[in-house]
Design an enzyme around this catalytic site. Sequence first.
Site, short mmCIF file in Angstrom:
data_model
loop_
_atom_site.label_atom_id
_atom_site.label_comp_id
_atom_site.label_asym_id
_atom_site.label_seq_id
_atom_site.Cartn_x
_atom_site.Cartn_y
_atom_site.Cartn_z
N THR A 99 41.68 43.06 41.36
CA THR A 99 41.46 42.86 39.94
C THR A 99 41.30 44.16 39.15
O THR A 99 40.84 45.18 39.71
CB THR A 99 40.18 42.00 39.76
OG1 THR A 99 39.81 41.96 38.39
CG2 THR A 99 38.99 42.58 40.53
N TYR A 123 31.17 40.56 40.37
CA TYR A 123 32.56 40.19 40.71
C TYR A 123 33.37 41.45 41.02
O TYR A 123 34.03 41.53 42.07
CB TYR A 123 33.17 39.41 39.54
CG TYR A 123 34.65 39.11 39.71
CD1 TYR A 123 35.09 38.14 40.61
CD2 TYR A 123 35.61 39.80 38.97
CE1 TYR A 123 36.44 37.88 40.77
CE2 TYR A 123 36.97 39.53 39.12
CZ TYR A 123 37.38 38.56 40.02
OH TYR A 123 38.72 38.31 40.17
#
Length: 278
Positions: A99, A123
């Site tokens: 990501t 995250y």
Amino acid sequence: MRVLIAGASGQLAQAIRRTWQDHDLVVPEETVLDLSRREAISTVVAETRPQVVLNCAAFTQVDRCESEAEQAQLINATAVGWLAEACEAQNALLIQISTDYVFDGTGTRPYREDDPTSPVSVYGRTKLEGERQAARCSRHLIARTSWLYDAWGKNFLNTMVNAAGQGRSLRVVDDQRGAPTTCRALARQLKVAAEEGWQGLVHTTCQGETTWHGFAKAIFEAKGMAVDLSPCATADYPTPATRPAYSVLDGSRRAILGCDLMPGWHDALLEVIRADWK
Ligand SMILES: NC(=O)c1ccc[n+]([C@@H]2O[C@H](COP(=O)([O-])OP(=O)(O)OC[C@H]3O[C@@H](n4cnc5c(N)ncnc54)[C@H](OP(=O)(O)O)[C@@H]3O)[C@@H](O)[C@H]2O)c1
């Protein structure tokens, strides 16, 4: 190639299933290939004997990760290490999806693969650890992407269209910049990457950049919807997780590795809105 896919019901996995049909796809239910269970991973990989393992599974709810950090660590990081071990035993290529949130967002030009990472959320931190775990497999490809969506799944496009469909006025943040990326475009790029044998770390987002507000505006224009849409600041809507203000990824390494298929983000949006492929 025999390809084992983890995270069967996710939005990217669904695009992979449609795009990689000329390969031998093995797509176990998430209850069978449950990434929280080391033994399940080693058993399924050993029994399947794949050439490629494509990990589409993750704990992707960025805000929930803040309060469920242990589970985020387990799925996004520890389990990737177990996958890497299992792939190593089969000499399989592990493709791990990562990501833009591995960056802190203070950059002023698109991030390259070798730029320093500095995630600002649980995250982002757990996904970065997942990259390190994936790299323990001799044959690995880590593909960082951003702002994923498609016609199916829980994502920004469907959230916006549903909210507007209820006649609501919408305020959308205009101070986070990134690249919306369609699952189908990423699936096509990953297929070529696997066929061409790419390895290492590569950025795989659609080209160009916008803000969430710019993305919403483009969605409503493309769909011909008249919506009361206005911009707002991130500070107006505090969330449990901090998001990078700028997370555009430089994609020039793709052309060095082989065939760069990623379209501009706006063309990719139009493909999703106009195509019948639902
Ligand atoms: N979405 C984005 O904007 C974005 C941006 C950058 C990178 N990525 C990365 O891209 C990849 C694909 O994301 P996506 O958008 O397709 O996510 P998604 O739609 O949320 O799919 C993730 C899938 O993983 C599954 N999963 C969760 N825990 C699992 C477990 N223990 N065992 C097996 N499967 C499990 C989820 O199942 P449940 O739904 O049942 O939990 C879900 O089906 C992920 O690695 C994500 O981190 C996503």
